[in-house]
Motif scaffolding. Sequence first.
Motif, PDB file in Angstrom:
ATOM      1  N   TRP A   1      46.637  62.963 -16.781  1.00  0.00           N
ATOM      2  CA  TRP A   1      45.274  62.437 -16.871  1.00  0.00           C
ATOM      3  C   TRP A   1      44.592  62.929 -18.159  1.00  0.00           C
ATOM      4  N   GLN A   2      44.724  64.216 -18.451  1.00  0.00           N
ATOM      5  CA  GLN A   2      44.070  64.757 -19.657  1.00  0.00           C
ATOM      6  C   GLN A   2      44.640  64.122 -20.927  1.00  0.00           C
TER       7      GLN A   2
ATOM      8  N   ILE B   1      43.149  60.521 -21.337  1.00  0.00           N
ATOM      9  CA  ILE B   1      41.757  60.386 -21.810  1.00  0.00           C
ATOM     10  C   ILE B   1      41.574  60.936 -23.233  1.00  0.00           C
ATOM     11  N   HIS B   2      42.681  61.373 -23.850  1.00  0.00           N
ATOM     12  CA  HIS B   2      42.642  61.774 -25.269  1.00  0.00           C
ATOM     13  C   HIS B   2      43.760  61.020 -25.983  1.00  0.00           C
TER      14      HIS B   2
END
Length: 378
Positions: free
Chosen positions: A188-189, A192-193
């Motif tokens: 997920w991290q 989103i980057h």
Amino acid sequence: MNYDTRYPSVADLKKLAKKRIPNFAFDYVDGGIDDEHGKRKNREAWHKVEITPRYLKDVTDADTTTRIFGYDYALPIGVPPIGLGNMMWPGAEIALAKAAQKHNVPYILSTFSTTKLEDIAQAAPDVCWFQLYVPQKVEVMKHLLGRVKEAGYKTLVITLDIPVGAKRNRELKNGLKLPFSLTPRIIWQSMIHPTWAMQTLAHGQPDFVNVLQYKDGPNFELATFITNFAMNGVTRERIEMIRSMWDGPLILKGVQFDQDFRDALDIGIDGVVISNHGGRQLDAAPASADTLRTLPAEIGAKMTVMVDSGIRTGMDVVRARALGAKMTFSGRSFFWGMGGMGAAGAEQVIEIYRDEISRTLKQIGCGSYLEMDKTWLK
Ligand SMILES: Cc1cc2nc3c(=O)[nH]c(=O)nc-3n(C[C@H](O)[C@H](O)[C@H](O)COP(=O)(O)O)c2cc1C
């Protein structure tokens, strides 16, 4: 000004990095140990160093150069060893090494870097130093040091302050492992980057390329790997062995105890980096500024004294000189720069420090960094 004034300070780059890279990468660089008081204490101790300005003189120019081990560096700030540097931004280590060479500041490559030591030596032939986590196995150590010498490194830094793997809570919660475990949190991290994720995909996952050949086991937690690979407590005998093998400048990093400084002198060590690893190993350790302030006088007189941990501004670099250091390093400044701006972050951080150091020297009425001494403390 030779930098992007939207981010005029290291603190601004830290905020930018937090937005641009996944939390697990940001936390890896930003985190300390336990409740992270040691990290805060490092900053507070620099703030407590007061410099009295002298105004009745004309200082229109300030010489920021410093001379150590017979070499003139353009600025008294360098890049300390940071393991896993390319996780912060893909290609960070080579970009920093090139910028260090261009601007003539030291770049210390970590044993646990994610770029081959031979490539860094090519990118920064005049300013690269090698940091050694002393391998437990003597034959591994000899092999590694042979490669370091062969690549052209002249200055060797031995890090002493990891006798045991640190329990860093942020890393544990984030499940930081190599290769990355694809947990929902990490996926997920990364999603989103997307810029960081795409660049990382293009460069390939970071790995400990210099020591991979010595590792056993496919998947490892960082702290465990470091303690399995390196000696649990570097002994005096081992340092003496390295001294007999290394004819260039030999530096101990992480020294804090008076008798350790004296032993270093006795062994024939050329310099020390006073450091508490940026508050990442022992929360109760004294702040580096305090260790520097209380350094036994004979050490300052006979060895090259350098310092890191908590340095974030040119003012701090000047404070360090007033306390007796000839060179400083800042890990998080440079890696927040990389996380915030990618490759451009390397020169941004160097130029911020150049501007701040030069202005501070002029502000306090000192024409040269090396001329500064303890009399400015009063
Ligand atoms: C993410 C990270 C990784 C580090 N890795 C190493 C390393 O591999 N070897 C080493 O000697 N020190 C390592 N250090 C310590 C730094 O060299 C330096 O002592 C520290 O960053 C100074 O504190 P500062 O970040 O507050 O400037 C690391 C520090 C950080 C923040």
